[in-house]
Motif scaffolding. Sequence first.
Motif, PDB file in Angstrom:
ATOM      1  N   PRO A  23     -22.037  -4.944 -44.758  1.00  0.00           N
ATOM      2  CA  PRO A  23     -23.046  -4.084 -45.396  1.00  0.00           C
ATOM      3  C   PRO A  23     -23.853  -3.263 -44.383  1.00  0.00           C
ATOM      4  O   PRO A  23     -25.036  -3.520 -44.137  1.00  0.00           O
ATOM      5  N   VAL A  24     -23.205  -2.271 -43.796  1.00  0.00           N
ATOM      6  CA  VAL A  24     -23.874  -1.344 -42.879  1.00  0.00           C
ATOM      7  C   VAL A  24     -23.284   0.035 -43.127  1.00  0.00           C
ATOM      8  O   VAL A  24     -22.081   0.165 -43.381  1.00  0.00           O
ATOM      9  N   VAL A  25     -24.114   1.068 -43.083  1.00  0.00           N
ATOM     10  CA  VAL A  25     -23.660   2.443 -43.299  1.00  0.00           C
ATOM     11  C   VAL A  25     -23.964   3.239 -42.032  1.00  0.00           C
ATOM     12  O   VAL A  25     -25.118   3.554 -41.737  1.00  0.00           O
ATOM     13  N   ILE A  26     -22.938   3.568 -41.281  1.00  0.00           N
ATOM     14  CA  ILE A  26     -23.113   4.207 -39.981  1.00  0.00           C
ATOM     15  C   ILE A  26     -23.254   5.719 -40.142  1.00  0.00           C
ATOM     16  O   ILE A  26     -22.520   6.350 -40.902  1.00  0.00           O
ATOM     17  N   HIS A  27     -24.183   6.272 -39.397  1.00  0.00           N
ATOM     18  CA  HIS A  27     -24.464   7.707 -39.471  1.00  0.00           C
ATOM     19  C   HIS A  27     -24.032   8.457 -38.220  1.00  0.00           C
ATOM     20  O   HIS A  27     -23.513   9.569 -38.296  1.00  0.00           O
ATOM     21  N   GLU A  28     -24.255   7.898 -37.060  1.00  0.00           N
ATOM     22  CA  GLU A  28     -23.853   8.561 -35.821  1.00  0.00           C
ATOM     23  C   GLU A  28     -23.533   7.523 -34.757  1.00  0.00           C
ATOM     24  O   GLU A  28     -23.889   6.338 -34.903  1.00  0.00           O
ATOM     25  N   ALA A  29     -22.871   7.985 -33.674  1.00  0.00           N
ATOM     26  CA  ALA A  29     -22.467   7.038 -32.639  1.00  0.00           C
ATOM     27  C   ALA A  29     -22.267   7.759 -31.311  1.00  0.00           C
ATOM     28  O   ALA A  29     -21.845   8.920 -31.269  1.00  0.00           O
ATOM     29  N   HIS A  30     -22.562   7.033 -30.221  1.00  0.00           N
ATOM     30  CA  HIS A  30     -22.356   7.554 -28.874  1.00  0.00           C
ATOM     31  C   HIS A  30     -21.991   6.389 -27.963  1.00  0.00           C
ATOM     32  O   HIS A  30     -22.690   5.369 -27.947  1.00  0.00           O
ATOM     33  N   GLY A  31     -20.928   6.534 -27.217  1.00  0.00           N
ATOM     34  CA  GLY A  31     -20.518   5.478 -26.294  1.00  0.00           C
ATOM     35  C   GLY A  31     -20.165   4.200 -27.031  1.00  0.00           C
ATOM     36  O   GLY A  31     -19.275   4.175 -27.871  1.00  0.00           O
ATOM     37  N   ALA A  32     -20.871   3.115 -26.720  1.00  0.00           N
ATOM     38  CA  ALA A  32     -20.633   1.829 -27.377  1.00  0.00           C
ATOM     39  C   ALA A  32     -21.625   1.554 -28.502  1.00  0.00           C
ATOM     40  O   ALA A  32     -21.573   0.497 -29.131  1.00  0.00           O
ATOM     41  N   TRP A  33     -22.522   2.529 -28.776  1.00  0.00           N
ATOM     42  CA  TRP A  33     -23.589   2.315 -29.749  1.00  0.00           C
ATOM     43  C   TRP A  33     -23.379   3.160 -30.998  1.00  0.00           C
ATOM     44  O   TRP A  33     -22.947   4.308 -30.917  1.00  0.00           O
ATOM     45  N   VAL A  34     -23.725   2.565 -32.156  1.00  0.00           N
ATOM     46  CA  VAL A  34     -23.736   3.310 -33.412  1.00  0.00           C
ATOM     47  C   VAL A  34     -25.104   3.149 -34.053  1.00  0.00           C
ATOM     48  O   VAL A  34     -25.845   2.200 -33.762  1.00  0.00           O
ATOM     49  N   THR A  35     -25.458   4.092 -34.923  1.00  0.00           N
ATOM     50  CA  THR A  35     -26.757   4.085 -35.596  1.00  0.00           C
ATOM     51  C   THR A  35     -26.533   4.225 -37.090  1.00  0.00           C
ATOM     52  O   THR A  35     -25.747   5.074 -37.530  1.00  0.00           O
ATOM     53  N   ASP A  36     -27.226   3.393 -37.881  1.00  0.00           N
ATOM     54  CA  ASP A  36     -27.045   3.472 -39.334  1.00  0.00           C
ATOM     55  C   ASP A  36     -27.995   4.506 -39.946  1.00  0.00           C
ATOM     56  O   ASP A  36     -28.775   5.155 -39.239  1.00  0.00           O
ATOM     57  N   VAL A  37     -27.912   4.680 -41.259  1.00  0.00           N
ATOM     58  CA  VAL A  37     -28.672   5.741 -41.925  1.00  0.00           C
ATOM     59  C   VAL A  37     -30.173   5.483 -41.902  1.00  0.00           C
ATOM     60  O   VAL A  37     -30.967   6.399 -42.125  1.00  0.00           O
ATOM     61  N   LEU A  43     -24.415  -2.414 -31.361  1.00  0.00           N
ATOM     62  CA  LEU A  43     -23.302  -2.348 -30.429  1.00  0.00           C
ATOM     63  C   LEU A  43     -22.002  -2.499 -31.216  1.00  0.00           C
ATOM     64  O   LEU A  43     -21.864  -3.417 -32.031  1.00  0.00           O
ATOM     65  N   ASP A  44     -21.076  -1.601 -30.989  1.00  0.00           N
ATOM     66  CA  ASP A  44     -19.795  -1.618 -31.694  1.00  0.00           C
ATOM     67  C   ASP A  44     -18.823  -2.513 -30.940  1.00  0.00           C
ATOM     68  O   ASP A  44     -18.354  -2.159 -29.855  1.00  0.00           O
ATOM     69  N   PHE A  45     -18.510  -3.666 -31.504  1.00  0.00           N
ATOM     70  CA  PHE A  45     -17.574  -4.590 -30.872  1.00  0.00           C
ATOM     71  C   PHE A  45     -16.240  -4.653 -31.633  1.00  0.00           C
ATOM     72  O   PHE A  45     -15.513  -5.638 -31.528  1.00  0.00           O
ATOM     73  N   LEU A  46     -15.934  -3.590 -32.367  1.00  0.00           N
ATOM     74  CA  LEU A  46     -14.643  -3.497 -33.043  1.00  0.00           C
ATOM     75  C   LEU A  46     -13.870  -2.266 -32.573  1.00  0.00           C
ATOM     76  O   LEU A  46     -12.645  -2.276 -32.514  1.00  0.00           O
ATOM     77  N   SER A  47     -14.597  -1.192 -32.244  1.00  0.00           N
ATOM     78  CA  SER A  47     -13.987   0.041 -31.707  1.00  0.00           C
ATOM     79  C   SER A  47     -12.888   0.606 -32.608  1.00  0.00           C
ATOM     80  O   SER A  47     -11.857   1.068 -32.120  1.00  0.00           O
ATOM     81  N   GLY A  48     -13.149   0.588 -33.917  1.00  0.00           N
ATOM     82  CA  GLY A  48     -12.146   1.144 -34.823  1.00  0.00           C
ATOM     83  C   GLY A  48     -10.802   0.478 -34.643  1.00  0.00           C
ATOM     84  O   GLY A  48      -9.761   1.146 -34.637  1.00  0.00           O
ATOM     85  N   TYR A  49     -10.808  -0.871 -34.506  1.00  0.00           N
ATOM     86  CA  TYR A  49      -9.576  -1.625 -34.246  1.00  0.00           C
ATOM     87  C   TYR A  49      -8.840  -1.054 -33.028  1.00  0.00           C
ATOM     88  O   TYR A  49      -7.626  -0.850 -33.059  1.00  0.00           O
ATOM     89  N   SER A  50      -9.591  -0.793 -31.965  1.00  0.00           N
ATOM     90  CA  SER A  50      -9.087  -0.268 -30.687  1.00  0.00           C
ATOM     91  C   SER A  50      -8.769   1.224 -30.716  1.00  0.00           C
ATOM     92  O   SER A  50      -8.141   1.735 -29.785  1.00  0.00           O
ATOM     93  N   SER A  51      -9.207   1.935 -31.738  1.00  0.00           N
ATOM     94  CA  SER A  51      -9.032   3.388 -31.749  1.00  0.00           C
ATOM     95  C   SER A  51     -10.029   4.078 -30.822  1.00  0.00           C
ATOM     96  O   SER A  51      -9.796   5.199 -30.380  1.00  0.00           O
ATOM     97  N   LEU A  52     -11.154   3.412 -30.543  1.00  0.00           N
ATOM     98  CA  LEU A  52     -12.235   4.008 -29.768  1.00  0.00           C
ATOM     99  C   LEU A  52     -12.334   3.378 -28.387  1.00  0.00           C
ATOM    100  O   LEU A  52     -13.414   3.073 -27.891  1.00  0.00           O
ATOM    101  N   ASN A  53     -11.202   3.183 -27.735  1.00  0.00           N
ATOM    102  CA  ASN A  53     -11.204   2.594 -26.402  1.00  0.00           C
ATOM    103  C   ASN A  53     -12.105   3.349 -25.441  1.00  0.00           C
ATOM    104  O   ASN A  53     -12.722   2.759 -24.550  1.00  0.00           O
ATOM    105  N   PHE A  54     -12.200   4.678 -25.590  1.00  0.00           N
ATOM    106  CA  PHE A  54     -12.939   5.519 -24.644  1.00  0.00           C
ATOM    107  C   PHE A  54     -14.345   5.822 -25.131  1.00  0.00           C
ATOM    108  O   PHE A  54     -15.030   6.678 -24.565  1.00  0.00           O
ATOM    109  N   GLY A  55     -14.773   5.118 -26.178  1.00  0.00           N
ATOM    110  CA  GLY A  55     -16.128   5.241 -26.674  1.00  0.00           C
ATOM    111  C   GLY A  55     -16.280   6.311 -27.738  1.00  0.00           C
ATOM    112  O   GLY A  55     -15.450   7.218 -27.874  1.00  0.00           O
ATOM    113  N   HIS A  56     -17.342   6.198 -28.494  1.00  0.00           N
ATOM    114  CA  HIS A  56     -17.681   7.208 -29.489  1.00  0.00           C
ATOM    115  C   HIS A  56     -18.123   8.488 -28.785  1.00  0.00           C
ATOM    116  O   HIS A  56     -18.910   8.457 -27.845  1.00  0.00           O
ATOM    117  N   GLY A  57     -17.612   9.612 -29.253  1.00  0.00           N
ATOM    118  CA  GLY A  57     -18.068  10.898 -28.743  1.00  0.00           C
ATOM    119  C   GLY A  57     -17.761  11.126 -27.283  1.00  0.00           C
ATOM    120  O   GLY A  57     -18.528  11.803 -26.585  1.00  0.00           O
TER     121      GLY A  57
END
Length: 401
Positions: A23-37, A43-57
């Motif tokens: 139950p979280v609604v994410i609005h933006e993200a940078h590096g290893a951090w995401v921010t909800d609405v 801290l993102d410890f899933l990385s889009g099931y390893s899709s975000l190896n190089f970080g958000h943005g």
Amino acid sequence: MTTSAELIEVSERRSAHNYHPLPVVIHEAHGAWVTDVEGKRYLDFLSGYSSLNFGHGNEKIINAAQEQLKNLTLTSRAFYHDQFAQFCAGLGDLTGKDMILPMNTGAEAVETAIKVARKWGYEIKGVAADQANIIVMEDNFHGRTTTIVSFSTDPDARADFGPYTPGFKIVRYGSAEAIQEAIDDNTVAVLVEPIQGEAGVLVPPDGYLLDVRRICSENNVLMIADEIQSGLGRTGKTFACDHEGVVPDIYVLGKALGGGVVPVSAIAANQDVLGVIKPGQHGSTFGGNPLACAVGNAVIELLNTGEYQERAAKLGELMHARLRELIGKGVVTVRGRGLWAGVDIDPSLASGREVSKALLARGVLAKDTHGTTIRLAPPIVISEEDLLSAIDKLADAIASF
């Protein structure tokens, strides 16, 4: 609709329930951090099931996408475009293979590898028509198409989606002997995850991949490595197969190849394998599109530096050392390699989802699998301080039960 609760309510009411999100609604993200609405950071410890190896943005990836968006996004493969050659050559060099067949999603790449292996079996190996079989592993996860779920052993993925596609033999993961016993004259390939991600980040015994490679070579069978989650830096090497010095006949790639920006997948193989595909026999309108190739080119350039592989190895040692300290304190076992771990929670304490919710309350996003396992896969760009802080929060979350 402005609050998390309102957005979740509409999402649950108006979308199919094929996922069970936290139950979280994410609005933006940078590096290893995401921010909800509501403005809370996690801290993102899933990385889009390893899709975000190089970080958000990631700046290099985003810049490549933005520049390409201004020029050209789609031609279809009816024509060449100016990003395609670099993508195929770059990914070929990264994998050490002659040829690339680009697609979009990981499941499409797996389906592509299956088709190529069967065609190779008929045209090159000489298997009788419609008799080819492929050896696969118990507890595998390669996607959710009808063919792929036909050889899944996960009841949730497989049940009630029949009739099932024939041509697959399921054997025990980690047992080279089981593969040897299953091979016959009609076997065209062995499809294996070097590390089984969805199953709980299961690492096979030392020497297993070497044995798979040897058995395939001795029996004129293609080794297909599904590196969709394990590849592209996640385990501290470019590919998880690299830990044993193994080179498969076909690499199956996806997720991080798109940098968390667009779906990009591909298979990589030499001409003696991929050369069996002729015009009209396989394709995709969006596969290898200019935007995807531009993003993929940026990802390949990042990997060519070796920086991310080294960072994943170094931080992975720290993460696993800290996680092992939790064994006997609510944790039963810890598995994994590099910045990838499966943490088994004592089932007498809590379920994996309950611990994931407790982590969520403490500002860390992770996801459970198979009841009592938590998967951890932070972006490789995460700082050492944030990494250790998140593990401390995991310890606190477990202690709360």
